[in-house]
Design a protein around this motif. Structure first.
Motif, PDB file in Angstrom:
ATOM      1  N   PRO A 278      69.549 -40.086 -31.635  1.00  0.00           N
ATOM      2  CA  PRO A 278      68.872 -39.219 -32.278  1.00  0.00           C
ATOM      3  C   PRO A 278      67.225 -38.816 -31.886  1.00  0.00           C
ATOM      4  CG  PRO A 278      70.511 -40.443 -33.479  1.00  0.00           C
ATOM      5  CD  PRO A 278      70.289 -40.155 -32.144  1.00  0.00           C
ATOM      6  N   TYR A 279      66.782 -40.698 -31.667  1.00  0.00           N
ATOM      7  CA  TYR A 279      65.786 -40.527 -31.409  1.00  0.00           C
ATOM      8  C   TYR A 279      64.504 -40.077 -29.695  1.00  0.00           C
ATOM      9  CZ  TYR A 279      65.517 -44.081 -34.483  1.00  0.00           C
ATOM     10  OH  TYR A 279      65.375 -44.912 -35.865  1.00  0.00           O
ATOM     11  N   ILE A 280      66.055 -40.273 -28.906  1.00  0.00           N
ATOM     12  CA  ILE A 280      65.708 -39.886 -27.583  1.00  0.00           C
ATOM     13  C   ILE A 280      65.850 -37.887 -28.027  1.00  0.00           C
ATOM     14  CG2 ILE A 280      66.104 -39.799 -25.062  1.00  0.00           C
ATOM     15  CD1 ILE A 280      67.944 -42.749 -26.074  1.00  0.00           C
ATOM     16  N   ASP A 281      66.388 -37.490 -28.391  1.00  0.00           N
ATOM     17  CA  ASP A 281      66.889 -36.346 -28.463  1.00  0.00           C
ATOM     18  C   ASP A 281      65.717 -35.576 -29.139  1.00  0.00           C
ATOM     19  OD1 ASP A 281      69.126 -36.455 -27.857  1.00  0.00           O
ATOM     20  OD2 ASP A 281      70.427 -35.737 -28.668  1.00  0.00           O
ATOM     21  N   ASP A 282      64.906 -36.510 -30.216  1.00  0.00           N
ATOM     22  CA  ASP A 282      64.001 -35.378 -30.723  1.00  0.00           C
ATOM     23  C   ASP A 282      62.719 -35.123 -30.111  1.00  0.00           C
ATOM     24  OD1 ASP A 282      62.001 -34.954 -32.636  1.00  0.00           O
ATOM     25  OD2 ASP A 282      61.729 -36.282 -33.399  1.00  0.00           O
ATOM     26  N   TYR A 283      62.344 -36.665 -29.269  1.00  0.00           N
ATOM     27  CA  TYR A 283      61.098 -36.713 -28.330  1.00  0.00           C
ATOM     28  C   TYR A 283      61.438 -35.574 -26.996  1.00  0.00           C
ATOM     29  CZ  TYR A 283      58.779 -40.326 -30.782  1.00  0.00           C
ATOM     30  OH  TYR A 283      58.454 -40.888 -31.637  1.00  0.00           O
ATOM     31  N   ARG A 284      62.844 -35.283 -26.645  1.00  0.00           N
ATOM     32  CA  ARG A 284      63.168 -34.571 -25.540  1.00  0.00           C
ATOM     33  C   ARG A 284      62.793 -33.273 -26.032  1.00  0.00           C
ATOM     34  NH1 ARG A 284      68.484 -35.092 -25.498  1.00  0.00           N
ATOM     35  NH2 ARG A 284      68.525 -35.947 -23.279  1.00  0.00           N
ATOM     36  N   ALA A 285      63.066 -33.133 -27.635  1.00  0.00           N
ATOM     37  CA  ALA A 285      62.900 -31.700 -27.824  1.00  0.00           C
ATOM     38  C   ALA A 285      61.036 -31.526 -28.006  1.00  0.00           C
ATOM     39  CB  ALA A 285      63.161 -31.402 -28.932  1.00  0.00           C
ATOM     40  N   LYS A 286      60.335 -32.087 -28.281  1.00  0.00           N
ATOM     41  CA  LYS A 286      58.684 -32.191 -28.285  1.00  0.00           C
ATOM     42  C   LYS A 286      58.140 -31.809 -27.165  1.00  0.00           C
ATOM     43  CE  LYS A 286      58.656 -35.314 -32.539  1.00  0.00           C
ATOM     44  NZ  LYS A 286      58.258 -34.411 -33.313  1.00  0.00           N
ATOM     45  N   ARG A 287      58.758 -32.587 -26.096  1.00  0.00           N
ATOM     46  CA  ARG A 287      58.306 -32.825 -24.775  1.00  0.00           C
ATOM     47  C   ARG A 287      58.486 -31.178 -24.439  1.00  0.00           C
ATOM     48  NH1 ARG A 287      62.148 -33.319 -19.624  1.00  0.00           N
ATOM     49  NH2 ARG A 287      63.224 -32.194 -20.575  1.00  0.00           N
ATOM     50  N   ASP A 288      60.291 -30.657 -24.620  1.00  0.00           N
ATOM     51  CA  ASP A 288      60.245 -29.455 -24.270  1.00  0.00           C
ATOM     52  C   ASP A 288      58.849 -28.113 -25.284  1.00  0.00           C
ATOM     53  OD1 ASP A 288      62.591 -29.800 -22.559  1.00  0.00           O
ATOM     54  OD2 ASP A 288      64.268 -29.428 -23.804  1.00  0.00           O
TER      55      ASP A 288
END
Ligand code: PLP
Length: 370
Positions: A278-288
């Motif tokens: 979940p942390y990684i997904d959150d930061y991936r979404a922020k990157r996008d």
């Protein structure tokens, strides 16, 4: 007046200090400058720390680290790098910074050269210089922030002690692909060159992530818990690499740090229970989100991992002058000159809530158009 050691003259903290001094003078800035996660230590790890204190694990530990943590890390590294590391090839350190400091202390002598891809994490240049070495910069701006193997080969001299790489990278977010690492390994193998591989952001990879240790035997791997578990203040990391280097680092640790913090070592035993997805997904979404907004107006490095964006300042600006303009508009970002011999870019850290991120990205676009 007591004279300070000459080596203190060789390091310079002015660039980053200026930004943090400015940060203090701003009121509620849009702050995209802080290089750490915005989540707290997961509850299970916090509880393990409290339990460790309650159980009296408050004393020195063996310099190498406590046995259960060492077993855990050896198993994790075996899985991650597909290598069967031995007991003698691991040292628990006080953060990756601790590992880096010990490694460079153990390796770098006056006049030694350390090849550092530019842009680089701030500590690399300063520590090499502090210890009497010479940083030799490998420019990556025109190779998409990857490493050009021919350029690397041309920089190796009899004085070269190591190549110091960082993937996923701070400040660019760039991940070196397996084939890029293999090309680097081929050059280093031919010249018998050690690679120090800082993989502190290895879990924040939004695509495939290969460890340098998978493709190159003469690798000293540095990794840690600060970023993955929001534990930046708890100071835990480790080094995996050739036994003679680990032995020397252990000896230096014995007479300096003594051991990594005991409570943190016990707490880290609970880390494998944490679901990082979940942390990684959150930061991936922020990157996008940031790429989709900023990509229209800025030239960005390929952000494959970590939680940074490396953007070129608009025409007519240096990295520093654009950051000054951002600061005048109550936004904090870091000028590229802190991480580079060039002053053409700036770094954004996107570990902030989405509304601040959106506000920041929109303000940057507006400033670029002004
Ligand atoms: C590339 C890199 N290496 C090492 C560190 C230091 O990490 P630690 O907290 O484990 O000392 C940082 C922290 O920002 C970093 O960005």
């Amino acid at each position: 007046m007591t004279q300070l050691a000459q080596r203190t003259q060789r390091i310079d903290a002015s660039g980053i200090r200026r930004v943090f001094d400015l940060a203090r003078s701003l009121e509620n800035p849009i702050n995209l400058s802080i290089g750490q996660p915005d989540f707290d230590v997961p509850d299970g790890v916090k509880k393990a720390a409290c339990d460790a204190i309650g159980a009296g694990h408050n004393t020195y530990t063996p310099t190498q680290g406590i046995a259960p943590l060492r077993r855990q890390l050896l198993a994790e590294e075996k899985a991650f790098t597909q290598r069967d590391w031995s007991e003698q090839e691991l040292l628990v350190t006080s953060g990756v910074s601790g590992g880096l400091f010990l490694a460079l202390l153990a390796l770098v002598e006056d006049g030694d050269e350390v090849i550092i891809p530019d842009p680089y994490f701030v500590m690399y240049k300063q520590l090499v210089r502090f210890l009497g070495g010479t940083p030799v910069y490998l420019d990556t701006y025109d190779s998409d922030f990857g490493i050009d193997p021919d350029r690397l080969a041309a920089l190796i001299t009899p004085k070269t002690k190591a190549l110091l790489i960082n993937s996923p990278a701070n400040p660019t977010g760039r991940i070196l692909s397996r084939s890029e690492l293999e090309a680097v390994a081929a050059v280093c193998r031919k010249r018998g060159l050690l690679v120090i591989s800082d993989e502190i952001y290895r879990h924040f990879a939004y695509g495939p992530m290969t460890s340098m240790a998978e493709v190159y035997e003469n690798t000293l791997l540095l990794a840690g818990h600060s970023k993955s578990y929001g534990m930046t203040g708890w100071r835990l990391g480790y080094a995996c690499g050739p036994a003679p280097i680990i032995r020397a680092m252990t000896m230096v640790q014995q007479y300096s740090f003594v051991c990594a913090p005991a409570v943190t070592q016990y707490a880290a035993l609970a880390c494998p229970q944490v679901e990082l997805g979940p942390y990684i997904d959150d930061y991936r979404a922020k990157r996008d989100l940031m790429v989709s907004i900023l990509g229209e107006h800025f030239k960005l490095a390929p952000p494959d991992g970590a939680f940074y964006l490396w953007a070129e300042a608009p025409a007519g600006y240096t990295g520093t002058s654009f950051v000054e303009k951002a600061i005048a508009n109550n936004m904090l970002i870091i000028p590229g000159a802190v991480f580079s011999e060039r002053d053409t870019h700036f770094r954004i850290c996107y570990t902030v809530p989405d509304d601040m991120l959106r506000k920041g990205a929109e303000l940057l676009c507006k400033l670029a158009l002004d």
